[in-house]
Scaffold this active site. Structure first.
Site: not given
Ligand code: IMP
Ligand code: MG
Length: 184
Positions: A104-105, A108, A157, A170
């Site tokens: 995963e990237d 959050d 962010f 990206r």
């Molecule tokens: P989560 O479900 O809140 O953990 O969200 C994860 C997803 O939110 C990631 O896979 C990203 O696509 C997006 N995301 C969360 N924080 C960032 C950020 O700082 N930059 C870009 N995308 C983010």
């Molecule tokens: Mg995204």
């Protein structure tokens, strides 16, 4: 190169350089290769954010692996996930009885990965672990931590190395903090 739409002018600060990323991804690959020695893994790329990380991570792993891809879209705005995830492209392979490593990237709120893990567990894999390139623990809304994590970062962010803002940035080769005026 320094044209009107050059991406770098939207970046406030380089948080992680290409060199730092390269070094850390190799460390992750070494650790994963050790942990899965003698086993075969399916590394699952969560599109699109993890694509760049996935490509580098797979090349840093020295045990046999199979690649698979899943595309999900979460309902929510560009900066905040709702936790409701829709699969727009499922994996091709069956994971029943297999070791799965999710690439995963960023983690959050943790809602996306928590949902995905629950859903994949229903397919009864032998094991399932997660490898997140970035972790923003301050923002967590559920009890989940990645099994492998590249970098823990502050609550800013960020874009680049696969991570987007409105589908852009990206292809930035490093992790940068986006200037707030770009998204506010
Ligand atoms: P989560 O479900 O809140 O953990 O969200 C994860 C997803 O939110 C990631 O896979 C990203 O696509 C997006 N995301 C969360 N924080 C960032 C950020 O700082 N930059 C870009 N995308 C983010
Ligand atoms: Mg995204």
């Amino acid at each position: 190169m320094w044209g009107k739409t050059f991406m770098a002018q939207d970046i406030e600060e380089v948080l992680l350089s290409e060199e730092q990323i390269r070094k850390r991804v190799q460390e992750l690959g070494d650790q994963i290769s050790k942990d899965y020695d003698g086993q075969e893994i399916i590394v699952l790329c969560v599109l699109k954010g993890a694509s760049i990380f996935f490509a580098d991570l797979c090349r840093a792993i020295s045990v046999h692996l199979k690649m698979d891809f899943m595309a999900i879209s979460s309902y929510g705005d560009a900066q905040k996930t709702s936790g409701i995830v829709r699969i727009t492209k499922d994996m091709d392979s069956s994971i029943t009885g297999k070791h799965v490593l999710i690439a995963e990237d960023i983690m959050d709120s943790g809602l996306t990965l928590s949902y995905l893990t629950r859903m994949l567990n229903e397919r009864q894999p032998a094991s399932i672990r997660s490898c997140c390139f970035l972790d923003k623990p301050e923002r967590r809304e559920c009890e989940i931590t990645p099994d492998y994590c590249g970098f823990v970062i502050p609550n800013k962010f960020v874009v680049g190395y696969g991570l987007d803002y409105k589908q852009k940035y990206r292809n930035l080769p490093y992790i940068g903090i986006l200037k707030p005026e770009i998204y506010s």
